[in-house]
Design an enzyme around this catalytic site. Structure first.
Site, mmCIF file in Angstrom:
data_model
loop_
_atom_site.group_PDB
_atom_site.id
_atom_site.type_symbol
_atom_site.label_atom_id
_atom_site.label_comp_id
_atom_site.label_asym_id
_atom_site.label_seq_id
_atom_site.Cartn_x
_atom_site.Cartn_y
_atom_site.Cartn_z
ATOM 1 C CB CYS A 46 -4.363 -4.241 0.933
ATOM 2 S SG CYS A 46 -4.429 -3.250 -0.568
ATOM 3 C CB SER A 69 -0.933 -0.026 1.206
ATOM 4 O OG SER A 69 -1.749 -1.186 1.183
ATOM 5 C CG HIS A 73 0.575 15.664 -2.793
ATOM 6 N ND1 HIS A 73 1.714 15.304 -3.485
ATOM 7 C CD2 HIS A 73 -0.267 14.611 -2.878
ATOM 8 C CE1 HIS A 73 1.556 14.091 -3.984
ATOM 9 N NE2 HIS A 73 0.363 13.643 -3.627
#
Length: 254
Positions: free
Chosen positions: A132, A104, A109
């Site tokens: 997951c 994963s 950002h």
């Protein structure tokens, strides 16, 4: 979520958390606005963001496989962390072994910017956590909120896929889920107004939060609140609150 279900085979549930925060600041001149952006870029550069994400990875019990990071010109930064969760090894025969590894990622950002006219500067952070299997990122929310100056917060959590219990019945979630707010500390919730928009049939959960109290000194850049006359303080507070309400509501109200 501490009581684990007994599952048959591989748990292929995918859990995605999208976490967005906004920090609002008042900078009365263009120079102060540029200085604020420079301050944010230094305060939340890719090195510090990497530290936040690796701490988050430790909190959910995952292992860092790879880190990619960048600081941008003129502003902003990004970090992507590829993580491994739990592995499961099956011995099918004396000669054959099959290993499953959940992979994963976590990304962040930053988007610092300022209004061209009303002296308001904003700093937005987007964090996405995709896992997951049995791991869920909801336990990290208080840590993320505390890692940034969070005036407005929006969070989306979605569960996809399915697994099976030991009798073969499909399970479309492996933990009880009513609201994202249930996974936030009460001290955090006291500081914010919050509203939910959930689609339970699709395992989609959305929460947005707005800071309740504005302590003006915390929103002034290079200015002391006591240097300002009362009328100016009130005007600045109203401008900050209007900006927050528009971001929170997603509409140009004023």
């Amino acid at each position: 979520m501490e009581n684990k279900l007994s599952l048959y085979g591989f748990n292929n549930l995918t859990k995605a958390l999208s976490f967005n925060i906004y920090d609002v600041c008042y900078a009365k001149t263009q120079r102060e606005q540029r200085d604020y952006i420079a301050y944010i870029d230094a305060q939340y550069n890719s090195e510090r963001l990497t530290g936040i994400l690796t701490n988050l990875t430790d909190m959910i019990g995952a292992k860092v496989l790879n880190i990619s990071r960048a600081d941008y010109e003129p502003r902003g930064a990004s970090v992507t962390v590829l993580i491994a969760e739990e592995s499961m090894v099956e011995k099918l025969s004396d000669e054959t072994i099959v290993a499953h590894l959940d992979k994963s990622h976590v990304t962040v950002h930053t988007y610092p910017e300022y209004h061209p006219e009303n002296c308001i500067a904003t700093f937005r952070v987007d964090i996405d956590v995709a896992t997951c299997g049995a791991i869920t990122p909801l336990s990290t929310l208080d840590y993320l909120i505390g890692s940034f100056d969070s005036d407005i917060i929006t969070m989306d959590y979605r569960i996809r896929g399915f697994t099976r219990d030991i009798r073969g019945a499909k399970l479309f979630s492996d933990h009880k889920m009513t609201s994202i707010q249930d996974y936030l500390d009460s001290a955090t919730m006291k500081r914010y107004d919050a509203v939910d928009m959930n689609i339970y049939q699709a395992n989609i959960f959305h929460t947005k939060m707005l800071i309740k109290e504005i302590e003006l000194q915390n929103y002034l850049f290079n200015t002391d609140v006591y240097e300002l006359p009362p009328k100016t303080r009130l005007d600045i507070t109203n401008s900050l609150r209007q900006e927050m309400i528009e971001i929170y509501s997603g509409n140009n109200i004023y």
